[in-house]
Design a protein around this motif. Structure first.
Motif, PDB file in Angstrom:
ATOM      1  N   LEU A   1       1.561   4.904   1.126  1.00 30.19           N
ATOM      2  CA  LEU A   1       1.092   5.748   2.224  1.00 30.19           C
ATOM      3  C   LEU A   1       1.823   7.077   2.217  1.00 30.19           C
ATOM      4  CD1 LEU A   1       1.084   3.172   5.183  1.00 30.19           C
ATOM      5  CD2 LEU A   1      -0.826   3.814   3.707  1.00 30.19           C
TER       6      LEU A   1
ATOM      7  N   ALA B   1      -5.166   8.174  -2.325  1.00 32.01           N
ATOM      8  CA  ALA B   1      -6.308   7.899  -3.196  1.00 32.01           C
ATOM      9  C   ALA B   1      -5.974   8.352  -4.598  1.00 32.01           C
ATOM     10  CB  ALA B   1      -7.535   8.623  -2.686  1.00 32.01           C
TER      11      ALA B   1
ATOM     12  N   LYS C   1      -9.453  -0.378  -6.095  1.00 34.60           N
ATOM     13  CA  LYS C   1     -10.198   0.295  -5.026  1.00 34.60           C
ATOM     14  C   LYS C   1      -9.894  -0.307  -3.653  1.00 34.60           C
ATOM     15  CE  LYS C   1     -13.914   1.825  -8.083  1.00 34.60           C
ATOM     16  NZ  LYS C   1     -13.096   2.777  -8.723  1.00 34.60           N
TER      17      LYS C   1
ATOM     18  N   LEU D   1      -7.787   9.290   3.974  1.00 34.91           N
ATOM     19  CA  LEU D   1      -7.365   9.346   2.572  1.00 34.91           C
ATOM     20  C   LEU D   1      -6.865  10.738   2.210  1.00 34.91           C
ATOM     21  CD1 LEU D   1     -10.281   7.465   0.787  1.00 34.91           C
ATOM     22  CD2 LEU D   1      -7.898   6.746   0.854  1.00 34.91           C
TER      23      LEU D   1
ATOM     24  N   VAL E   1      -3.938   0.426  -6.147  1.00 35.40           N
ATOM     25  CA  VAL E   1      -5.008   0.690  -5.176  1.00 35.40           C
ATOM     26  C   VAL E   1      -6.129   1.501  -5.807  1.00 35.40           C
ATOM     27  CG1 VAL E   1      -3.532   0.464  -3.139  1.00 35.40           C
ATOM     28  CG2 VAL E   1      -3.942   2.729  -4.113  1.00 35.40           C
ATOM     29  N   ARG E   2      -5.807   2.319  -6.785  1.00 38.77           N
ATOM     30  CA  ARG E   2      -6.849   3.074  -7.485  1.00 38.77           C
ATOM     31  C   ARG E   2      -7.698   2.161  -8.359  1.00 38.77           C
ATOM     32  NH1 ARG E   2      -3.254   8.320  -9.250  1.00 38.77           N
ATOM     33  NH2 ARG E   2      -3.500   9.450  -7.299  1.00 38.77           N
TER      34      ARG E   2
ATOM     35  N   SER F   1      -8.203  -0.262   0.154  1.00 39.79           N
ATOM     36  CA  SER F   1      -7.970   0.728   1.197  1.00 39.79           C
ATOM     37  C   SER F   1      -7.695   0.033   2.523  1.00 39.79           C
ATOM     38  CB  SER F   1      -9.160   1.677   1.329  1.00 39.79           C
ATOM     39  OG  SER F   1     -10.259   1.004   1.890  1.00 39.79           O
TER      40      SER F   1
ATOM     41  N   ASP G   1      -8.956   0.525   6.027  1.00 39.04           N
ATOM     42  CA  ASP G   1     -10.151   1.187   6.555  1.00 39.04           C
ATOM     43  C   ASP G   1      -9.898   2.213   7.648  1.00 39.04           C
ATOM     44  OD1 ASP G   1     -11.761  -0.217   4.812  1.00 39.04           O
ATOM     45  OD2 ASP G   1     -12.061  -1.861   6.229  1.00 39.04           O
TER      46      ASP G   1
ATOM     47  N   GLN H   1      -3.390   7.044   3.978  1.00 37.39           N
ATOM     48  CA  GLN H   1      -3.398   6.290   2.722  1.00 37.39           C
ATOM     49  C   GLN H   1      -3.699   7.215   1.562  1.00 37.39           C
ATOM     50  OE1 GLN H   1      -6.429   3.233   2.481  1.00 37.39           O
ATOM     51  NE2 GLN H   1      -7.641   4.304   4.003  1.00 37.39           N
TER      52      GLN H   1
ATOM     53  N   TYR I   1       0.837  -1.182   0.000  1.00 36.05           N
ATOM     54  CA  TYR I   1       0.000   0.000   0.000  1.00 36.05           C
ATOM     55  C   TYR I   1       0.881   1.244   0.000  1.00 36.05           C
ATOM     56  CZ  TYR I   1      -3.682  -3.177   1.549  1.00 36.05           C
ATOM     57  OH  TYR I   1      -4.576  -4.207   1.641  1.00 36.05           O
TER      58      TYR I   1
END
Length: 155
Positions: free
Chosen positions: A5, A155, A113, A121, A109-110, A115, A117, A153, A3
């Motif tokens: 970040l 987006a 989708k 973002l 990740v885009r 994430s 939680d 995170q 991920y």
């Protein structure tokens, strides 16, 4: 699973005849290992990594490692200007391999989708930033004793 970040850092440090407040935004790559543990690899700053059994634990280890780097720099710097230059160089240093991996993770990740939680973002397009401000002792409050490094995170 990896991920991308963002890292928000803020800390107040006492040097030789100066007080400095460091505020920075950097990039990290979070990797969940097959055993469930986590690694946080610095993209900017590129010269840092931390692990933990959970993401929270890895984050805590990273916050401690960042504080140690800042304490090392403030201990080595003879002046505020020297300290500021060291901190700026540290946060702007990139790990090229991790930078490429971070960009691929942003795309993934885009598209998928994905994430985490419990993390807020923010846009991946935000630039790396670092600010080192000289503080006057009369401006300091007990709230300045906190060193904070939070994860966000993208987006």
């Amino acid at each position: 699973m990896t991920y991308p970040l963002l890292l928000d850092y803020k800390g107040t440090l006492f040097g030789r005849g100066f007080v400095a407040e460091v505020t920075a935004r950097g990039r990290l790559l979070a990797t969940q290992e097959s055993d469930g543990g986590w690694w946080l690899y610095g993209v900017n700053p590129g010269a840092i990594a931390a692990d933990g059994a959970t993401l929270d634990e890895a984050h805590e280890h990273l916050r401690f490692a960042l504080r140690e780097v800042m304490l090392q720099y403030v201990g080595e710097a003879a002046t505020f200007v020297e300290f500021s230059a060291m901190v700026e160089e540290f946060f702007h240093a990139s790990d090229v391999m991790t930078t490429d991996e971070w960009s691929r993770a942003v795309d993934r990740v885009r598209v998928e989708k994905l994430s985490l939680d419990d993390l807020p973002l923010r846009s991946a397009a935000l630039p790396v930033q670092v600010s080192v401000t000289r503080r006057v002792e009369a401006q300091l409050t007990p709230a300045d004793n906190v060193t904070n490094a939070s994860l966000v995170q993208v987006a």
